[in-house]
Design an enzyme around this catalytic site. Structure first.
Site, PDB file in Angstrom:
ATOM      1  N   HIS A  68       0.916  -1.222  -0.007  1.00 61.83           N
ATOM      2  CA  HIS A  68       0.039   0.031   0.286  1.00 61.83           C
ATOM      3  C   HIS A  68       0.708   1.317  -0.106  1.00 61.83           C
ATOM      4  O   HIS A  68       0.835   2.131  -0.788  1.00 61.83           O
ATOM      5  CB  HIS A  68      -0.976  -0.083   1.405  1.00 61.83           C
ATOM      6  CG  HIS A  68      -1.470   0.995   1.548  1.00 61.83           C
ATOM      7  ND1 HIS A  68      -3.046   1.279   1.486  1.00 61.83           N
ATOM      8  CD2 HIS A  68      -1.170   2.415   1.881  1.00 61.83           C
ATOM      9  CE1 HIS A  68      -3.275   2.549   1.844  1.00 61.83           C
ATOM     10  NE2 HIS A  68      -2.528   3.243   2.023  1.00 61.83           N
ATOM     11  N   GLU A  69       1.666   1.286   0.805  1.00 58.92           N
ATOM     12  CA  GLU A  69       2.828   2.632   0.989  1.00 58.92           C
ATOM     13  C   GLU A  69       3.678   2.677  -0.203  1.00 58.92           C
ATOM     14  O   GLU A  69       3.929   3.620  -0.815  1.00 58.92           O
ATOM     15  CB  GLU A  69       3.672   2.528   2.323  1.00 58.92           C
ATOM     16  CG  GLU A  69       3.041   2.308   3.570  1.00 58.92           C
ATOM     17  CD  GLU A  69       1.745   3.483   3.652  1.00 58.92           C
ATOM     18  OE1 GLU A  69       2.053   4.503   3.155  1.00 58.92           O
ATOM     19  OE2 GLU A  69       0.747   3.228   4.171  1.00 58.92           O
ATOM     20  N   HIS A  72       1.692   4.638  -2.813  1.00 60.10           N
ATOM     21  CA  HIS A  72       1.839   5.937  -2.669  1.00 60.10           C
ATOM     22  C   HIS A  72       3.305   6.373  -3.162  1.00 60.10           C
ATOM     23  O   HIS A  72       3.351   7.502  -3.833  1.00 60.10           O
ATOM     24  CB  HIS A  72       1.872   6.391  -1.109  1.00 60.10           C
ATOM     25  CG  HIS A  72       0.436   6.256  -0.523  1.00 60.10           C
ATOM     26  ND1 HIS A  72      -0.483   6.798  -1.039  1.00 60.10           N
ATOM     27  CD2 HIS A  72       0.100   5.597   0.616  1.00 60.10           C
ATOM     28  CE1 HIS A  72      -1.647   6.845  -0.186  1.00 60.10           C
ATOM     29  NE2 HIS A  72      -1.064   5.901   0.603  1.00 60.10           N
TER      30      HIS A  72
HETATM   31 ZN   LIG Z   1      -2.219   5.114   2.307  1.00 54.55          ZN
END
Ligand SMILES: [Zn+2]
Length: 373
Positions: A68-69, A72
């Site tokens: 998830h990170e 980003h």
């Molecule tokens: Zn996030």
């Protein structure tokens, strides 16, 4: 609210840190899955197997959050913003940016990249859960179903419109996109977040009082959300106040400089004690090449101080050597500047000044006083 995190490695070149509390969370998840979830889902499972699956599930969850990170981080990079560090803490992960997205569109893409990855992970495990036939081992089905559900939970939680959750950034990006004013958008998004934070605390404490222990966790999240709203707002005020202000106008000039060849012992006696400044530019061949502060010198063992030239221990970071026209808001975003607290401003003739975080904060207070009048 930042606890010191422990570096555990790199992902796509980005340092990954874990806060000690995370170990506790992994242990809690392992324990709750091993004690309740797996025994409930798999008939007659041995405790060792249940706890092993619990640990495996917790580690898979950990990997999901890292992906998830990473989502980003990849999008931030594509928009020209570097990620300083991926940090795992109480509420999951944070991809800490050095800098900030320059447009509402870039902010929105950055904010939804993480949830988009989580959505894909949830869909993959969800699809897998549906595809597994009834004859598949119950333990495997339970494992896959848990990953699908937990990723849906991460997705929903992250989309709550409150900083530091992704939903807070999404909200800011959308308001920014509508009104074209990032400062105002941040204030509105922060007040939405703050209201949600207070609601979480109220619900959490009420829940806890009537016998739901999970309420305590919700109250803690609420507290962090309120703190984050404040941090986001003050960071934005700092950024707005200093955009377009040049380092040359904020620096202490001229700075007393130390020649790189002077020993650490002499630097302490002849400069730090004599002038009582907390840092000095270090000069080599009539040009500043870095700076030294007391923290740097204190790391040289006392018996080495008469023999070690200051130039050997100086902080030589290009990010900390700027020209007079350096934008202060941009300087504030540099990790090195935030860490060291100072930068050397070099004039074309080789003379130099120092601009410090303390100077910046003082000017900000003065600006606020002046605008309140
Ligand atoms: Zn996030």
């Amino acid at each position: 609210m930042s606890f010191k995190s422990v570096r555990i490695g790199r992902l796509a070149g980005i340092p990954v840190g874990v806060q000690p509390l995370w170990v506790l969370i992994v242990a809690l998840i392992t324990w709750s899955l091993g004690a309740v979830y797996y025994p409930d889902s798999v008939d007659g499972i041995a405790p060792v197997a249940a706890y092993s699956l619990g640990l495996l599930s917790a580690l898979l969850l950990f990997a999901s959050i890292l992906l998830h990170e990473l989502g980003h981080a990849v999008v931030a990079r594509r928009n020209g913003v570097e990620i300083e560090e991926i940090d795992l803490w109480l509420l999951g992960g944070v991809a800490r940016m050095a800098g900030y997205p320059k447009t509402a569109g870039a902010e929105l893409r950055f904010a939804i990249a993480g949830p988009a990855v989580t959505l894909v992970i949830a869909a993959v495990f969800g699809g897998l859960a549906l595809a597994l036939s009834d004859s598949a081992p119950a333990a495997l089905r339970a494992l896959v179903e848990y990953q699908a559900l937990i990723n849906v939970a991460i997705l929903v939680f992250n989309l709550i419109p409150a900083f530091p959750l992704d939903g807070g950034r999404v909200a800011r990006a959308l308001i920014w996109w509508r009104n074209g004013n990032v400062e105002r958008a941040t204030e509105i998004a922060a007040s939405i977040g703050r209201a949600l934070g207070f609601a979480m605390i109220a619900f959490g404490i009420t829940g806890f009082a009537i016998g739901a222990p999970g309420g305590l966790w919700l109250a803690v999240v609420g507290f962090f959300v309120i703190v984050a709203a404040r941090a986001e707002e003050s960071g934005m005020h700092l950024r707005v106040a200093f955009t377009g202000r040049e380092a040359g106008r904020l620096m202490s000039f001229p700075a007393v400089t130390i020649a790189a060849s002077i020993s650490v012992a002499d630097a302490l006696d002849d400069y730090f004690i004599r002038y009582r400044y907390s840092a000095f530019p270090v000069v080599e061949n009539a040009r500043p090449v870095g700076l030294v502060d007391l923290a740097t010198l204190s790391r040289v063992p006392p018996d080495r101080r008469p023999l070690t030239p200051v130039g050997d221990v100086a902080i030589r970071d290009e990010e900390l050597l700027v020209d007079e026209h350096q934008d202060v808001a941009e300087l504030l975003e540099r990790p090195a500047f935030r860490q060291v607290g100072r930068a050397v401003v070099v004039k074309p003739d080789g003379s130099s000044g120092i601009v410090s975080v303390t100077d910046v904060e003082q000017v900000l207070r003065a600006l606020e006083l002046a605008s309140a009048a």
